[in-house]
Design an enzyme around this catalytic site. Structure first.
Site, mmCIF file in Angstrom:
data_model
loop_
_atom_site.group_PDB
_atom_site.id
_atom_site.type_symbol
_atom_site.label_atom_id
_atom_site.label_comp_id
_atom_site.label_asym_id
_atom_site.label_seq_id
_atom_site.Cartn_x
_atom_site.Cartn_y
_atom_site.Cartn_z
ATOM 1 N N THR A 141 0.869 -1.187 0.000
ATOM 2 C CA THR A 141 0.000 0.000 0.000
ATOM 3 C C THR A 141 0.901 1.231 0.000
ATOM 4 O OG1 THR A 141 -0.064 0.349 2.397
ATOM 5 C CG2 THR A 141 -1.597 -1.281 1.510
ATOM 6 N N ASP A 142 0.306 2.389 -0.123
ATOM 7 C CA ASP A 142 1.107 3.621 -0.098
ATOM 8 C C ASP A 142 1.848 3.758 1.233
ATOM 9 O OD1 ASP A 142 0.365 4.239 -2.613
ATOM 10 O OD2 ASP A 142 -1.199 5.690 -2.040
ATOM 11 N N CYS A 143 1.138 3.413 2.314
ATOM 12 C CA CYS A 143 1.764 3.577 3.624
ATOM 13 C C CYS A 143 2.622 2.372 4.017
ATOM 14 C CB CYS A 143 0.701 3.861 4.677
ATOM 15 S SG CYS A 143 -0.765 2.820 4.545
ATOM 16 N N TYR A 144 2.325 1.217 3.427
ATOM 17 C CA TYR A 144 3.079 -0.018 3.734
ATOM 18 C C TYR A 144 3.525 -0.671 2.424
ATOM 19 C CZ TYR A 144 1.149 0.253 8.497
ATOM 20 O OH TYR A 144 0.828 0.636 9.755
ATOM 21 N N PRO A 145 4.596 -0.147 1.803
ATOM 22 C CA PRO A 145 4.969 -0.613 0.463
ATOM 23 C C PRO A 145 5.620 -1.997 0.407
ATOM 24 C CG PRO A 145 6.529 1.040 1.244
ATOM 25 C CD PRO A 145 5.459 0.954 2.280
#
Lengths: 392, 141
Positions: A141-145
């Site tokens: 994800t954007d926060c957890y790449p």
């Protein structure tokens, strides 16, 4: 002259613990005391009765937070030593269940399967301080790449590890026999055909909930012995059933009450949380659990004084009936008979085989007794009681 | 009557010796061979049940040892890991010889190696997997 009725509170008991004047006995000692002196005298003399059980308890597991990684990951699948854990919670939280087999386990493809390693073994290894391989994957994800991490962790590295067992300490359990013509491999152990053996669990008179059959002194917030450390009851366990059939002494004659318990995994000892493999069935975790029962009055003395010959369970056929979802009782048997090594069933002598360790159960009761006598363990007031039924 | 399961390992120098015949003729023992193999380098392995009077049995074993045969009781080849065993008793359901039994009233689970026939049923029936085979099982069966 009529003697005053015994009545004490948990506060009174804790005061006596602090003063070093507490009288603690184990449940098997209490059975003997009540037999000799009667419940009234026993209640006057004894403040606390300690109990214990050590047995495979499948409904067990651990909530673990494995700490944020760089770059960060929102783990969607996690494996610990190739045993899948549930990761459908926050980014680096997981739940590892005791019965989850390793992903590459051949299961029952060659029957009976060995089930050499599973969630229970992972928990055992962690508590023993061993390194465990952790693998996590994610969709990013954007926060957890981060899409994948692999690392070795020990219990000490983990920011948080909680043993949380949804159902432990079953109050009574079936005595399992096999009336079919082939050997059955069950969670109740190996059952030989034609009633070749009768397997049973629970530690009888030492078992925690047999000593408080109506759950009068315990509930959410009761401090207990769990896995070698101090833990807590946090409510009724799954399948808790106070409405089970009871004997005249109030003790259930079939599976009844259960407990949900928790404790800090980091404080535990591998001796008391051991991974187990049930041939042809699966993996599990043997859990050591003990509860102090406060003798608040004569009634509690009577309950804790109940002995093996007054505690009964039902005999169930795991060859035909149980697999079909039928739990038809084929008869009652006392724990005294079960512990004797031979029971009488349909005119036949059948060797009885325990799955719970009585030796370990007794050791737990003695450890708990020692903690209380030394003032290291105070009793707690339950904040919410377990569902129960009226006393008869 | 004394009877024990033995594994005999002999060097190539004694492979040609008629040892089992001698056990019968000279020591009045009877035997039941479960396995006998001579390996490519000429060392041999034999697993047999040897029975007879205790004294004859001891003399027979002494004879074997004097020839350089390594004699081991099979019972010593199944071991219990005392740390892993948590004394539940599940193994007593499957043990055919009573080598694993419960001592009452303590309910302690005892392993009597002398009575063990190395059938290995306990190895996988033990929930804690505390029973170990100390040699390659493919050697015997």
């Amino acid at each position: 002259m009529a003697q005053k009725k015994v009545s004490r509170t948990i506060k009174d008991i804790n005061r006596k613990i602090k003063e070093g004047k507490i009288v603690v006995v184990t449940a098997d000692e209490m059975a003997d005391i009540v037999k000799r002196k009667g419940p009234r005298k026993a209640a006057r003399e004894v403040d606390v009765v300690t109990t214990g059980t050590f047995s495979p308890m499948c409904s067990s597991g651990a909530f673990i937070n494995f700490g944020h990684t760089k770059p960060a990951i929102k783990a969607s699948h996690v494996w610990l030593n190739s045993v899948p854990a549930y990761a459908g919670i926050a980014a680096v939280d997981l739940f590892i269940g005791a019965t989850e087999p390793a992903e590459d386990d051949p299961l029952n493809r060659v029957h009976p399967g060995q089930f050499k390693y599973g969630g229970g073994h992972v928990i055992h290894d962690l508590v023993a301080g061993k390194k465990v391989n952790l693998t996590a994957t994610s969709y990013g994800t954007d926060c957890y790449p981060n899409r994948e991490i692999k690392k070795k962790v020990t219990l000490a590295d983990l920011p948080y590890a909680l043993l949380l067992n949804p159902r432990n300490a079953y109050q009574n359990y079936n005595c399992a026999i096999n009336l079919s013509k082939v050997t059955k491999y069950t969670y109740m152990g190996v059952l030989k055909p034609n009633a070749g053996n009768a397997n049973y669990a629970t530690s009888g008179q030492l078992s925690p909930l047999f000593n408080d059959p109506y759950y009068l002194t315990l509930g959410l917030g009761t401090k207990i012995f769990l896995g070698g450390a101090k833990g807590y009851i946090i409510g009724p366990g799954t399948q808790h059933n106070a409405y089970a059939k009871r004997g005249k002494n109030g003790v259930p004659m079939e599976p009844a009450g259960t407990l949900m318990v928790k404790g800090n995994l980091k404080e535990m000892d591998p001796k008391w949380v051991a991974g187990v493999s049930m041939l042809g069935y699966g993996c599990s975790l043997a859990v050591g659990l003990g509860i102090p029962i406060p003798i608040l009055n004569e009634e509690m003395a009577r309950f804790t004084g109940i002995s093996d010959e007054e505690i009964f369970t039902r005999i169930i056929d795991y060859g035909n009936d149980y697999p079909q979802g039928e739990a038809t009782s084929l008869g009652q048997v006392s724990y005294a008979e079960l512990k004797s090594g031979m029971i009488r069933f349909n005119g036949q002598d059948v060797p009885s085989v325990p799955l719970s360790s009585y030796v370990r159960a007794l050791e737990i009761a003695h450890i708990l007794k020692g903690w209380i006598e030394k003032g290291e363990f105070l009793l707690t007031e339950p904040q919410e009681m377990l569902p129960t039924v009226d006393r008869t | 009557m004394y009877s024990k399961m033995l594994s005999l390992r002999f060097p190539k120098t004694v492979v040609n010796e008629p040892i089992t015949v001698n056990l019968v003729k000279k020591f009045d023992l009877s035997f039941n061979i479960l396995k006998a193999t001579i390996y490519p380098r000429k060392e041999g392995l034999m697993v047999l049940e040897l029975s007879g009077h205790r004294k004859s049995f001891q003399r027979g074993v002494r004879y074997l040892k004097s020839l350089g045969v390594k004699v081991e009781s099979i019972g010593q080849d199944i071991k219990r890991d005392e740390d892993k065993c948590f004394q539940c008793g599940a193994c007593t359901a499957v043990c055919p010889t009573g080598a694993l039994y419960i001592e009452r009233p303590e309910m302690a689970v005892i392993f009597d190696r002398e009575k063990c026939s190395a059938c290995e049923l306990c190895v996988s029936a033990c929930p804690a997997r505390a029973m170990e085979v100390k040699f390659d099982r493919s050697l015997v069966y």
